[in-house]
Each structure stands twice: as C-alpha cells, then as structure tokens.
Design an enzyme around this catalytic site. Sequence first.
Site, PDB file in Angstrom:
ATOM      1  N   HIS A   1      -6.383  -3.270  -1.263  1.00  0.00           N
ATOM      2  CA  HIS A   1      -5.503  -3.475  -0.103  1.00  0.00           C
ATOM      3  C   HIS A   1      -4.060  -3.680  -0.539  1.00  0.00           C
ATOM      4  O   HIS A   1      -3.665  -4.809  -0.833  1.00  0.00           O
ATOM      5  CB  HIS A   1      -5.962  -4.703   0.682  1.00  0.00           C
TER       6      HIS A   1
ATOM      7  N   GLU B   1      -1.588  -3.842   1.258  1.00  0.00           N
ATOM      8  CA  GLU B   1      -0.889  -4.682   2.254  1.00  0.00           C
ATOM      9  C   GLU B   1      -1.254  -6.152   2.083  1.00  0.00           C
ATOM     10  O   GLU B   1      -0.727  -7.007   2.798  1.00  0.00           O
ATOM     11  CB  GLU B   1      -1.211  -4.204   3.675  1.00  0.00           C
TER      12      GLU B   1
ATOM     13  N   CYS C   1      -9.146   1.475   1.379  1.00  0.00           N
ATOM     14  CA  CYS C   1     -10.451   0.844   1.507  1.00  0.00           C
ATOM     15  C   CYS C   1     -11.464   1.799   2.140  1.00  0.00           C
ATOM     16  O   CYS C   1     -11.770   2.844   1.562  1.00  0.00           O
ATOM     17  CB  CYS C   1     -10.303  -0.470   2.278  1.00  0.00           C
TER      18      CYS C   1
END
EC number: 6.3.5.5
Length: 1832
Positions: A386, A388, A302
Amino acid sequence: MAATVYRPATAPIADAPCEGLVCLELEDGSAYQGYSFGAPKSIAGELVFQTGMVGYPESVTDPSYRGQILVITFPLVGNYGVPSRETVDDLLKDLPAHFESNQIHIAGLVTASYAGEDFSHFLATSSLGTWLKEQGIPAMYGVDTRALTKRIREKGSMLGRMLLQKEDLAVSAPSLGVPGDWKPHFETIEWVNPNEKNLVAEVSIKEPKLYKPDEATALKHPSGRNLRILCLDVGMKYNQLRCFIKRGVEVLVCPWDYDFSKEEYDGLFISNGPGDPKVMDTTVEHISAALQKNNTPIFGICLGHQLLARAAGAKTVKLKFGNRGHNIPCTSMVTGKCHITSQNHGYAVDATTLPTGWQELFINANDGSNEGIMHVDRPHFSVQFHPESTPGPRDTEFLFDVFIQTVAKCTTDNTLLQKGVEFPGGTTEENERLHPRVDVKKVLVLGSGGLSIGQAGEFDYSGSQAIKALKEEGIYTVLINPNIATIQTSKGLADKVYFLPVNAEFVRKVIKYEQPDAIYCTFGGQTALSVGIQLKDEFEALGVKVLGTPIDTIITTEDRELFARSMESIGEKCAKSASASSVEEALNAVKDIGYPVIVRAAYALGGLGSGFANNEAELVDLCNKALAASPQVLVERSMKGWKEIEYEVVRDAQDNCITVCNMENFDPLGIHTGDSIVVAPSQTLSDEDYNMLRTTAVNVIRHLGVVGECNIQYALNPFSREYCIIEVNARLSRSSALASKATGYPLAFIAAKLGLGIPLKEIKNTVTKVTCACFEPSLDYVVVKMPRWDLKKFTRVSTQLGSSMKSVGEVMSIGRTFEEAIQKAIRAIDFHNLGFSESKGALMSVDDELQTPSDQRLFAIANAMHAGYTVDRIWELTKIDKWFLSKLKGLSNFAKDMTKLTANDVVGRPDLLLRAKQLGFCDRQLANFWDSNELAIRRMRLEAGITPFVKQIDTVAAEFPAFTNYLYLTYNASEHDVSFEDRGVMVLGSGVYRIGSSVEFDWCSVRAIRTLRESGFKTIMVNYNPETVSTDYDEADKLYFENINLETVLDVYQMEDATGVLGAMGGQTPNNIALPLLRAGVRVLGTSPEMIDTAENRYKFSRMLDRIGVDQPTWKELTSFDEAKAFCQKVSYPVLVRPSYVLSGAAMNTVYSEADLESYLQQAADVSPEHPVVITKYIENAKEIEMDAVAKDGKVVGHFISEHVENAGVHSGDATLILPPQDLEQTTIQRIEEATRKIGAALNVTGPFNIQFIAKDNDIKVIECNVRASRSFPFVSKVMGVDLIEMATKAIMGLPFVEYPAIDRPSGGVGVKVPQFSFSRLSGADPVLGVEMASTGEVASFGVDKYEAYLKALMSTGFKVPKKNILLSIGSYKDKKEMLPSVAKLSQMGYKLFATAGTADFLQEHDIPVQFLEVLAKEDDQKSEYSLTQHLANNMIDLYINLPSNNRYRRPANYISKGYQTRRMAVDYQIPLVTNVKNAKILVEAIARYRDMEIGERDYQTSHTPLQLSGQVNFTLQDSLSRPHSFKKAHVLSVEQYTRADLHLLFTVAEEMRLSVQRGNVMDILKGRMLATLFYEPSTRTSASFEAAMKRLGGEVISIATQHSSVQKGETLQDTLRTLACYADAIVLRHPDETCVDVAKKYSPVPVVNAGNGSREHPTQAFLDLFTVREELGTVQGLTFTFVGDLRYGRPVHSLVYLLRHYSGVKVQLVSPKGLELPTDVRQQLVKAGQLLCESETLTPEILGKTDVLYCTRVQKERFPSEAEYEKVKGSYRIDNQTLKHAKSKMAIMHPLPRNEEIAEEVDFDQRAAYFRQMRYGLYCRMALLALVMSG
C-alpha cells in the site's frame, strides 16, 4: 484429546463495568477467553493477525479486512481513542477525515489489553469500544495475542468465531474464565468463510462518482479539461483517493463490475480490496479489454495488482497467513533499493506464471514472493503493498507521482504508450557502482574511555558489537580504549587493544604506529567524536578513511547554528532561538519567537540564571538577572510540557532507510532524556503522528548523509501536530543501546557493517535467520527504561532534574502491559522499592515535587495519588500524559483496595492474586498489603498455580520463528514461548550501574558465562541493565531480561530446573540474595552463602579474624550517642562511622571531633535503619593494599596484590591502584599473603574474593573482605595476563585448572588504574576524595614505571598536562612539608607558580619563586592581577593543586569555604585539579620524567613475581582441642558451670565442625570412642543429634531403650550409670527427676551430659540456641529476646536465661499464660542482671516490634496435674504471618521443637523462621561439645 481452553491472559479494566466474557474458538478446537468491549454479539469469520504498532482506526475501516477477525499483535490497543466520525476531509469534502472508509469492515477485533475510557489524544472524541458498539462490531481483550499469532503462523489463516457469554449464566470470577466444559456458558453460531462470498460487491461503491481537485492545483489535459483518473473501486481506501486529489487530478470512482470502456479518462487505477481475486471474473474481463486497447497508463494496488496480473494472464495463490503489518521490506528490481511498506493481504501473484512482456517490479526481501509487476513496453504496473499507507510508513507514496507524471506525459505524447514506466532512483547497476563496498584490511576503532555521567556502559556494548561485526568481515581491528574494566578491551575481541588516552595526540601516534586503512569515530560517544572532529583535516594525509557517517555531518549536528540552517534548507524546524546581549535585543528577539520563552545565561554552567517567561514583565526581570551573571542570554521558544519523542534511524550507503525504534518520554520536555523515564514503543501517538515524525526522521538522515545509525529527538505539541527537532546524534548513543535491547535489533553491529558499504538488504536478521536486516522491528510488548541517580553521595548537588543529565545508570524492564513493565522498572532501580506505591520517605511538599521534578518524582506521584489527587490535577502540575497517569492511578487504587484485605481473605480468591500479578505487583509488595511475608505469598501463589510465563523477544512480533533465547517473564499470557530442557547454570549479572557497582561486574559476568560455555555448560543470564554486554542476546544460551531479586530468581530457577546459581560475579546485588536463595532450596554455586554472611556481618567476621589470629582496626557497635562518645575518647579521634551491609561506603564518614560525631550519627543511622551503626578507629597515614584472589575449598589457588597511591581513608573505588606493587616491603607482602590464606580457609572460599588491608610500619590489618568478584578483578586480570574470573569459574564448577599459572605479560612494566570522576556534570559537588565513593568509572594504562603509566592513565580521564601556570593551595603544615621537594621540582622545570596566602609564605621562606593570589570577593575586581578567581575564570591556570586540610577526606560541612569555591571553579572551568597529596607527588614526578611519551611495546619491566602460597593454616581443631579447657573429661550438667570464654571456645569449635561437614570431610577425632545414650523420656531430636554428632566424629553409639532395660526390673539410676560407664567413654542422660544430675555427679566415673533433668535445665539445647542466634543475627549482644509459652516447665528457657547474663545489652521479655510464668529463682536471675524488660500475658504488637529473637515453647501436656488445666491454656499463643507483620524484618523465630499449634506452618516459609536451621546448628554444637569432652 480435549482441545485447550485458555483463561483470560490479562486483568480486567478496573472500575469499568464487566461486559461479559467472549470465547474465541478456532477451527482447530482451541479456545481463548477474554472480556468483551465491543458490540454484545457473536460472529464468525477468518482469523488474521496484523503486526503494526499504531493505526487501529485506519486498519478496522480498511475494506481489505472485510469479514475478517483481526488480531492486533501489539498488546496495548485503544490508547489514543478514536477521532470524530463527523469531521469531514478537506480534500474529499463529504467523506470522513480520519478513516479509510465510512464504516468498520472487520468482523471482530481481538487484542491483548485495552485502554478502556482512559484514552489520551487531542483529536479523540470517544473510546474505541464506544465506536465499535456504534457500528455493531464485537471485540475482546485479554487474549494472549502472541500465542494466537504463533498458532496462525504455524497452521495458516483459519476460521474463528467469537462467542458471547450467555446473559443468564454468570461467572463467579471472570478473570479465571470458564475452565473445562465452557460451551454451555457461551452462545453458538455457524462457522463462516468470508472468502467464499463476493466481498468486493459488499464494499464497492454502488454508483459512479466524480471527485474534483482544488482548481488552484488542478493538472490539465492539453484540451483544457482536468486530467482524469478512472478508479475501479474493488474496496478502495480513502487515502488512495486523497493521494490522487491532492496531486491535482480528478477521480471518477466506479463500482467493481462497471463496464468503463465507454468512459473518457486518462489513466486507469485499480484499488485494493478484500477476498480472493479468483471470484472476480467480470472485473478481470474489463481490465483485460483495457490492456488490449492500451489507451492509457494503468496502476494497481493490492487486490488491484492481483486483478491486473490475472487480466494479463498470470495466476494468483493464497499465502499461508498473509502479510499484514507496517514493516515489510520490498526490493525494487529497477533501482535495487529496499523500501519499508505497509501491507494487508492474503493472496499473491505467482511470478512464475507472468506472460511474456511482463516482469517483476518489486520482490519481498524476506521470502522472495512477488510484490509488484510491470510491463516492459507499456505504461502498466502494479504493486502488492500500500503506497498510500494509513496505517504505516509513507516511503513508497512516490509511486502516485510516477503514475500521474506518466499519465500527463502520455496525454501529450502518444508514443509513450509503447514504452514501459520510468522509475526514479537510477538502476541497480548504477547504484552499486556509485556506492561500492569499502575495501579495508585494518580498522582503528575509538572507544569512549572511562565511564562518566552521560557516557557510560552503553559504549562498551556498542563498541563490542562493532568489533564483532568487523571480525565477521575478516578485518583486523585495533582498539584504543583505556577503560580496562570493559569487555571490549578483553582478549579475543579486538586484535589489538591500546590502553591509551582517546585524544588527538595519542590517536595520531597510534595511527602512525599501526597505519590502519580506516577509522571508526562513532562507537566511542562524545569522546571519540571530538577526536574525529579535531583530526578531520589530517586523516587524508595519514592515509586513513573515515568509515560511516562523514565528519562534516557530525560537525553539522554538533553545532546548533549550522544544524538549524541545515534543517531550514529542507523545510524542517528546530526550536527557535536567538542570542541577546541587552534587554532591548531580547525583547526584539521575542517578537519573532513568540511567548512563552525560556531564557538562559550563555556560558553559565549548570543552567545558572535560566527560567521561563510568559510575558514581557517576566522576560525583563529574567534578563536583568541573567545579564548580571553573563554577557549574553539565549532566548528560546519554550516547549515546556510538550512530549519528547525519539527515533533511532538507520541508513546505508545506497540510501535505504529504516527506523528501528521509536520511544516516548514519560516526562515531558525539559528533563534531559538521560534522566527521563522512557517508554518504547510510543504509547500515545496515532498513526499520523507516528508516521509524520518517522518521515521527517528519514528525510533528515538522508539530507545529512548519515551512514550507519543516528538518533533524532523531537518535541511534539500534545494539542496539535506541531513539532520541532531538538537534536540529532549522528553516532551510537545511550538511546541506541536502549533501542537495541528494547527491540532485539543489534544497531551497533549493523551500523559497523553499513560503514563498510554493505547494504542493509544483504545483512541477515540474526534473530529470525530468514528475514533481512532491512526491516523495522515489530514489538508485542512494552519496554520501560528508568534512570538511577546516586545524588545522595554528593553534598550540595541539587536533586532537581533539568536539561543536564545526572543519572549514573539505568534499568530496562519488559512487560505485556505498561503497569507490569513500570513496576518491574521501579523495583530494578533499588532493592528497597517494592513497586509503584506510596513511600514514607522524606519528600518535599508533593506539589513542589510534581512541579519541579527531582529524582523522587515517581514516588511523589504515588504519594499524591494515595492522598487523593486526581489525574487531572497531577497532569496540571506535571504535564505527564494522562494515559500514563491513568495507568498509575489504576495501580494506586488497586493497592489501596488490597491494603484493606489480609492474607486469609485472599486464600480463597486466586482471581485477586492473579490480577495483582498481572498488574505487576511483586510478592513482597503483596505481603506488605496483606500483613504476610514474601515466601508465604509465594507459596499461596504456587498452590493456586499462578506462575509467570516466559516470552521471547524476536523483532517480528511472532510473525516468523525466532532463534534467540532473549526472554522476559510476564503474567499477562497463557503459554510459554520456550521449552525448559537445558538445565543450565544461572549467572546473575550486576544489575543497575551505580557509583560503586559498574561495568567491572559486567566484565566478570560475561567472562564467567564465556568460560562456562567454552566448558560445555548451558548458561542462563539474568540481568536488567540495557547498557551491558551481558544482556546481549548472543552471550548466553538464554537471557532473561529480568530483575535480580528473590522472587524472579526463584521463578526462573524453578522453571528452568537450573543446575545452580552463580552469584559471585555480579557484585553486591546477587550477594544480597545469596542466603535467602540457599534457604529457599536453591543450589548456590561457589562459597556457601552462610560464609558470605560471615564475611559481611561484622560480628561474625571479627570473631573469625580473632580466632585465626588476623588483626583488624578496633571497632564497636553503637546504640547510643553516649556509648559512642565514650568509645571515641578511649581509642582517640579520628574514627570512621559506617552502617553495616553497604555498597561503596554509603554514608560512611571520617569523624575528627565530638561535634562531627553527633551530626554524622544522624546521617549514618538513616542509611539502613535495620543495621546498626559501627565506629572504627581510623588509622592515619596508613597505606591501603588490595588483594584479589581465587580459592578452591578454602585453599588459595591464585592471587594478585595491588597497592593504592593514596593513603587509607580514600574509598578503594576512588583510589589509584598500582600493579605489581612498587613500594611494598617483602615482609608486608608475606604477611598479607599469610592473612589471605587464613581468611580463605576460615571462610572455606570457593571462587573469587577480595580483601582490603591497611599497612603501617609493616603491621597489617584487614579492613574488609568481599566474598565475590570485586571492582579490581578486570584490572588485575588484564595487567597480569591471568584471567582470575575464568579460574574462579572453573574452581566453582569443579573443572580442571592450573593453580598459579605463569604470568603472561612483558617482563617489567607497570599498570596503573585511575578513577574517572563526573564532578563537572554534578553542579555543586565538592571534588575531594573521601571514604564515600564518588567516581563513576575507571581507566588504566601501562608504562615502564608507575610514573609513565600514571600520567597516561590520568590523561585518559581528560587531564591535560600543564603548559605554564600552576596554582598551589596547601592546607596542613604536614602536606606543605611533604610537597616541598615536588614544588621545587616544578619550579626547576620552569613552571610559573602561583599560591594562596599561607602556601605562598611557606614557599618563599624556602626560596621558591611564587606569585601570591588572593581569593577575592566579586566586588574587588580592580585587583584582578592578584585575584585567584579571575585567574581561574580566565583560564590563566593550567593546573590547580588544592590540598584541603580541615576536611581530611570527608565531605565538607555546610558552610561554603573559599577552598570549596575555588575547587568548584576549577571543575566548572575544566582546569585540571588535584586534591590529594600522594596524587600530587606522583604527578609532579611523572611530569618531570615524561614530558613526551612515545608508544611501543613494553620490552623491559619490573623484577618480582607474586610469591607462591604454601603451607597450611595454623589454627586447627587439634589445636583448640589439645589446650586445657573446662569441658575436658568433665560432666556437662548445668549451664551455671560455664563462663563467656567457655562458650566462645565451644562456638569456635562448632564453626570448625560446620566447615568440615560442609566440605564433606571425614573426621576421626573420636575414632574408637563410645558414647551411651540413656533416655528415660521420649526424644527424637536430642537423641538423634547426639548419635549423628558422635558418628560424624568417627565414634560409636550404644543407645539404651529404658522401657526394655533393667530399669523395668527396678534397677536404680546410679547402678545403670555405673554399668554403662564400663562400656562407654561418656553418657548422655535425660531423666524426669530434677535431682538426677546430683546422682550422676556423685556416681558416674565417666562424663555425663545432661539432656534434660525434669523441667529444670537443658544445657545442650541452650548452647545450640545461643549458637543459632549468633549465626542468624551475627551477635547476641544488644538483642531483645522474647520468650513465649510455657515458661514454667520450659527447661531450655531456664538454661538459656542463665547463659544470657554473659552478654551485655541483652533485654528479655516474658509472655506466658497465668500459672505458667518463669520460676521465681530464674526470674530473679534476670532482675539481678538488669535484663528483664517486661512481662505480659499477651503477645502485643509493641512487644513483637522490639523483638530480635522470638523463642516459642510448647505447652507440655505431661507437665500438668489434670487434662482440664492443660486444655485451658494449650492454645494461648499462635504465631502466624498475621502476627509477624509487626515484627522486624531482620529477626529470628526459634523453637526447641517438637511443636504443636504454637507456630503456623505458613511461617516455615518465612526467612526469619530459624527453627529447622536451629536443628542443624544443634548438630555442629553437639559435635563440638562431644569433641571437647571426649577427645585427647
């Protein structure tokens, strides 16, 4: 121009304290008002939207949102509360477990609606609002977030400020907001642009901190220390830390500006974070230095990705509105695979500025923007999304593994620092080579056959979609589907359609004949799958490739054992189960499974012998019972009360996977998902729940190797994250049709393309036209699917719901809140349901109903809530999630409050009305609460400016513009999504499928729409059934997924300003509202609704048939058992008992004796209390014939006749149809055509109509006429090759068409339509045919003759031709005789025959060898060679012909006969069963002629074509005018002159007049005649209507104004009459003197018509009043008339009372003030006729409750001796909505007009108000009168 201000778009939370309003002001000046639910303060920031449907706790704690006002597009927020802030993370020890940082970072939160304190989740410890207040974050709900999103989408990210309402300025009605100048009411603060600040400094860690992994999993450096990642925290989410620690590395987290060059570490990670990367120069310099050194691998996410790019020398740009959602597709430039990612950012890397050595790693599949970069020869890479997740999909989490593996390798081998990172998954070239496009030219698609329970219209929809997709790819398609009623079997879709059984034998034949390259088995439900499995080993030899999911995968998913093993191999779990054949084995099995368990008897049908055991004692007890019924029991882990969750998953050949829709069942596990209420998307799953199940779904589909679409169902424990997989359907299913409609994502279309090897990312999203199909839809609405059962049609079927499906149809509704959607769905199921409110129906005890759910469950919940049950109590009984129950409780409470008010209380409270509409209450429901009527509430609503808004379904929650017009209505909004310029034609669809109204009407609707579009009309479809093709968003120009009821259709009609409404194609549902629509001013296209009413009201229809000379069976209406008994004795039994206005014969019954009569009357009277019961003479052994026709202006322009195989008495929907007819005599055909012409003309039909005839000995009688498309239209259109619907549509729209076009089919050849039953699904139903319809679908086939066609069609329903043994049980002697030749034929063919006692004797007497079988009880097993039950149970019988005698076409009485038992056994053991003698005969003949069937074209066929209709209808006006009658050239002075026959003639002519006026015909009956009107008293209506009547008949009028005439000079009445007689042919006279009629009679040489003589009489008014009653209510007989007002001087009342004596059963109630009672002589007349029911001075609710006709009169000032006396009584009675709440819903309110205060204006909008229509009827009546008096 003042900026727009929007009031709150949703209702405030009930019973919660109001926390004040908040106004969200945007930079562009617009302002959205809503309700506060966070911290009470004002803030400013940047406005961004996020399209994820779950994960608000994660989003608001994501540091990337720092300083931003977050708009969540999904409308329902807060449902699962907020987990504990105290719980610490197992891995991170001192950090919170459930959040992404230790505080909320957003500046403010904006949502559409909010759950308040009614959240539901096992981890939740508080509501979202409580947490926001703890952290000082303001929040608001009540904003139309879709409108807001569109604004941001169009203008780009903009600044906004949330301004709190000032405390001292209260707002009277918060739900209406503060209109106009709102600013003084709210606080003011400065604008803030967060991007100008260094946001990273605010969110980054302050000191370096080390996090260590668990020693057991730690990865080591060669030196022995832990591998260390240095993380540069520029706003890191905790989940990035979790992803590292759980993979065994230690992480040193450093502040954003930390100089880390001196630290020792093995890999550098740069986190996500907020703001503009441009302001981060310090960080960029530090990263730049690390790049120069190249000591370690580097990975950025990001903001970290943007900083790495800037450090490498590239530039970044601000995106217009950023990508914030969980469904953004990113394509890997290495592998070519497309991943679904979670994103949250407003900036991107400009890929064109990447320096040498760097290249793109991922790109955005939608807009091509950069999503990741990598260095070519150094281990550095970063991604924009992202990996995650939290919130969002976890599909790219593998990048952490890639990074850590690269770090580990580089510590052992330095040279790797000079190489790029290696990514798993191969290269794009390798992947494309491994999975090339499938090259096929011709594909065979298998359909699903007839509709049955569990396999219905959804396969027409998915099959049609698949064929569309194949055609788009230029592939030749061949379809096998015998379901002739479907769109997919229509011309113009598949290149070739075979109407043949979908079974292995015929599929094999078609493959050999057609030689296709490939086959699809996944679009035809279970039927097609089974064929695929049977033929799987032959396909290769036949040269056919299976497209889509491999057959082996399908076998794995179908076999429980294989599936469980397959799931175990990837570590997923299914419900644990074991089989046991003794109690001991069962007890052992439980040790492994654990209590509670469910025990089922194996091989037992319908769940016999199953139950739940919570302990050993219960288990032993259950096993003993179950083992008595079956040799084996299955013991399974019980998950009763767990949530049932479904996902629709899609996978392409290159292994790209997406989940298109997830759904949560309202009902917990234990009820079949097809019988459950389903909500999409899920409402009570948190991000972790949702994505845990999503990840599992993707893993499972990959492991199984599905290509295309698949559905996975889970059980989820509501108190933990424990789940197990219930089943996987590796094919298109009911759920996938629902998911397609719920999301707008065309699953079947996409699946068909994927089967050809086309990857997802190459298919465009047809809705947005700019994004690709590899994405997961975002919803900004909620969808509710609700099943419809028709269990009342079957006796002995339990209404309890369980694991086997019983529903026959389903509805879907869409709203912005759950309340709105579920109320719509409840109404969609049945017209009588008003919404979620208590129902007075006969339910079993509420507790039982809640614990053991039936089809009445939802009403039981409503009744329980009404009775004061708490949510907790209901949850204990039902285990339905408390979130759902709380929402319903809110509705129940609101309804309770509303019933305390009346309409007058609400008039000044638009906020209440608005709130009711926002909660999904309909006008009818509100009218019920407030003692008013639907149209009055509508008027009140329109006057308050409360109308629904139109919203689009676009798959992307408004992130991109949409190009479809897939629409729904909502009151929870502030603007429309579409404009209304089309003025399209509205076509009303079929509504919910049920027994009697099914896919046939969808075919008709779609054909109508396609015809309209081809002819250049814009079209609007209204329908709410997700299984249909008509609700496909590309069928019509606009699709409203909405209910078909008066309120909704009027709303759409008025908003769209539609050209007209076409209701004739959707079956009975639209027909039922045709008349109310017409009366509400809608242009109803086609036949006039008044004529539809004439056909549907038996009185009117019967009178019409008598008038035109068409015969019908004798019938009578019934009000008491004695009357009925007398009638039945007169016509002799059997008779047919039925209520009027029903669909498919609900509660119709054939009655054979007086005892039956009594029991059935009870049943029929229950069905529709407002419509009386009718008894008809039942004609035995008559043939039934079906006529489908199209007419234009009453002239028939096309028709086809089909004959039924079964005799009349079998419902036409269950009958076998043959076309062209084979056994009808020419004279019968001619008589039928003649009758059709007469009926078409009499009803002035324009469009489709259908008539059912019965014929016996060439005599024909009409049973019924439907003025609409009928069930048989698709069949006749396809068999004859003439599309009757296309013709009808053109006739209706006034387009040119060919009458009686040439028939397009091979000469000869016969089509036969056969019903498809679902008895095997309905445990206990008796499989016999009767007057109640029982079939759920139909199939048809073609043959050389009816026998071949019948056999193929029968086989299409699953019938297997018997091989050897046939069992016969024939009841009546007549049937035995009729069957004898057929049975002899069976014997000759070599079948072994078995028979029951009487039948065996009869056959042996006639020398037919037969073995006798006895129906034995269970204990007589030793005689098993004679036992019929044993033979059936052991499948020793191939065909059972059971012709019951006593039941003669009726549902059996309550005792269980042996015949019923054996029929039921045959169904349960899947033995072909025939229960009708005509079917048995045609079947035997067919088997004899066609043992083997070849397929091919039909070259030769039958000989006669339908006759051309010609000639005019014989009954004409001239005919009745020329016959002698009492009116001819006679005075019309008093009603006492006339008999009932005279009235009948007058009204018959009035009917003809009405038809002529409606057709716009010019009449010249009275051309050259002159009428004089002479009025000595004021008159508007009477004089004008006589004048209009005369002129419409072609005559002229002289009107004498008495105030200017010779009367002023003293001329007498007799002289005036004589004078006028010299000029005119008749005179209409009104005079204040009662004796004027005697003068007229004595002196006038021409006929005089009395238009009122003083207060004595007004004959023509009485005529028109009676005519009005006939037209409004069908008949005058048996009605109760209530006369209200001045009865003393009310001359129309006097005349009408005299006329009523001609009608039997009439009762009269008199209500008048003292002194104005009915004159004594008139009252005497009533007493003498026995008609006077009561007299009263007040209009009481009791009087009103009995009233059918409420006749009001004006209290006339001119009749009173003094002003004072007039004033005393003038306002005695006033009829308003409040009064009418006690009235019947079907009655008429009349008034001779003019009125003063007697009837309130609000009543004008009530459908029952007939007084203005009365004037129109008066015109026809006076036209008839003048014509009769003056013509000839």
